[in-house]
Motif scaffolding. Structure first.
Motif, PDB file in Angstrom:
ATOM      1  N   GLU A  42       0.846  -1.094   0.072  1.00 26.11           N
ATOM      2  CA  GLU A  42       0.091   0.045  -0.004  1.00 26.11           C
ATOM      3  C   GLU A  42       0.908   1.232   0.026  1.00 26.11           C
ATOM      4  N   GLY A  43       0.248   2.325  -0.201  1.00 24.66           N
ATOM      5  CA  GLY A  43       0.821   3.532  -0.104  1.00 24.66           C
ATOM      6  C   GLY A  43       1.165   4.264   1.238  1.00 24.66           C
ATOM      7  N   PHE A  89       7.671   5.533   8.553  1.00 23.73           N
ATOM      8  CA  PHE A  89       8.546   6.658   7.952  1.00 23.73           C
ATOM      9  C   PHE A  89       8.599   7.914   8.903  1.00 23.73           C
ATOM     10  N   GLN A  98       8.812  20.344  -0.296  1.00 25.76           N
ATOM     11  CA  GLN A  98       9.100  18.842  -0.399  1.00 25.76           C
ATOM     12  C   GLN A  98       9.088  18.306   1.121  1.00 25.76           C
ATOM     13  N   PHE A 101      12.198  12.090   3.880  1.00 22.11           N
ATOM     14  CA  PHE A 101      11.993  10.978   4.759  1.00 22.11           C
ATOM     15  C   PHE A 101      13.127  10.341   5.064  1.00 22.11           C
TER      16      PHE A 101
ATOM     17  N   PHE B  34       3.568  16.173  -6.295  1.00 22.89           N
ATOM     18  CA  PHE B  34       5.063  15.682  -6.021  1.00 22.89           C
ATOM     19  C   PHE B  34       4.974  14.323  -6.448  1.00 22.89           C
ATOM     20  N   TYR B  36       7.287  10.820  -6.452  1.00 19.40           N
ATOM     21  CA  TYR B  36       8.327  10.191  -5.509  1.00 19.40           C
ATOM     22  C   TYR B  36       8.715   8.864  -6.163  1.00 19.40           C
ATOM     23  N   GLN B  38      10.152   4.930  -4.979  1.00 20.60           N
ATOM     24  CA  GLN B  38      10.728   4.163  -3.748  1.00 20.60           C
ATOM     25  C   GLN B  38      10.939   2.855  -4.277  1.00 20.60           C
ATOM     26  N   LEU B  44      11.583   7.138   0.173  1.00 18.92           N
ATOM     27  CA  LEU B  44      11.014   7.658  -0.969  1.00 18.92           C
ATOM     28  C   LEU B  44      12.101   8.684  -1.147  1.00 18.92           C
ATOM     29  N   LEU B  46      12.519  11.990  -3.730  1.00 21.79           N
ATOM     30  CA  LEU B  46      11.593  12.944  -4.492  1.00 21.79           C
ATOM     31  C   LEU B  46      12.292  12.916  -5.956  1.00 21.79           C
ATOM     32  N   PHE B  91       8.487   1.620  -7.406  1.00 23.73           N
ATOM     33  CA  PHE B  91       7.249   1.945  -6.572  1.00 23.73           C
ATOM     34  C   PHE B  91       7.065   3.395  -6.986  1.00 23.73           C
ATOM     35  N   ILE B  93       5.111   6.620  -6.472  1.00 23.63           N
ATOM     36  CA  ILE B  93       4.310   7.540  -5.387  1.00 23.63           C
ATOM     37  C   ILE B  93       3.980   8.992  -5.735  1.00 23.63           C
ATOM     38  N   GLY B 110       0.194   4.726  -4.729  1.00 20.73           N
ATOM     39  CA  GLY B 110       1.331   4.115  -5.315  1.00 20.73           C
ATOM     40  C   GLY B 110       1.064   3.245  -6.551  1.00 20.73           C
TER      41      GLY B 110
END
Lengths: 111, 116
Positions: A42-43, A89, A98, A101, B34, B36, B38, B44, B46, B91, B93, B110
């Motif tokens: 998942e996101g 995260f 931005q 992470f 944005f 990203y 991964q 992630l 950018l 991936f 996102i 995603g």
């Protein structure tokens, strides 16, 4: 530049154990701090956030306090469940810009 | 809360072909989106920032001719991976930010791209 450092994983805990995932940051000014959770396949989902020093974000039993003096935003939960197994995260962001992470910490909770 | 969708959720394509990924804000107007990327077991990174009606701003090291981003409306941004190669498998996102001044970005679920 801005950056976020998270504790290395993976973390494996038994159900009902106490969880701490460390997060420290480097930033200019006063960013907002976030914890996101990503379940398998998942996101990202926002778990909690804090926008200024000494703020405490909380959600679903998770808590984190914005500590400016130690530049930290550690995630805690008093009693984890199997359903908390995910990747967590830590992130920071300034207004309109931005996100930065951390590398993510994988948590597995075993029954 | 605000919802961001992505389509497709997963796609497999052959090396050398192009693939388009859509990112939509379903219930708010996204002035900024944005993108990203991964990699497995990593964070992630950018790739680019796009403002509605403007050209995207790409991060250092991201090939703008390979990763074409279009943000033509306040609810839709697209990422096209051109001449895809296996190393583009990842991936992807997207996230979107609304007109208000909140810090919060809303992330899509995603898209997993596999290039064979």
């Amino acid at each position: 530049g801005d950056s976020v450092t998270q504790m290395e994983g993976p973390v494996t805990l038994s159900e009902e154990a106490f969880l701490t995932i460390n997060c420290t940051y480097t930033a200019t000014g006063y960013p907002s701090l976030f914890w996101y959770v990503q379940y398998p396949g998942e996101g990202l989902q926002l778990l909690l956030k804090a926008t200024k020093a000494d703020d405490k974000g909380s959600n679903k039993g998770f808590e984190a306090t914005y500590r400016k003096e130690t530049t930290s935003f550690h995630l805690e939960k008093g009693s984890v469940q199997v359903s908390d197994s995910a990747v967590y995260f830590c992130a920071l962001a300034h207004t309109g810009n931005q996100f930065y992470f951390g590398t993510g910490t994988s948590l597995t909770v075993i029954p | 809360g605000a919802v961001v969708s992505q389509h497709p959720s997963w796609v497999i394509c052959k090396s050398g072909t192009s693939v388009k990924i859509e990112c939509r804000s379903l219930d708010f107007q996204a002035t900024t989106m944005f993108w990203y990327r991964q990699f497995p077991k990593q964070s992630l990174m950018l790739m680019a920032t796009s403002n509605e009606g403007s050209k995207a701003t790409y991060e250092q090291g991201v090939e703008k001719d390979k990763f074409l981003i279009n943000h033509a409306s306040l609810t839709l941004s697209t990422l096209t991976v051109t001449s895809a190669h296996p190393e583009d498998s990842s991936f992807y996102i997207c996230s979107a930010r609304g007109r208000d001044t909140s810090y919060e970005q809303y992330f899509g679920p995603g898209t997993r791209l596999t290039v064979t």
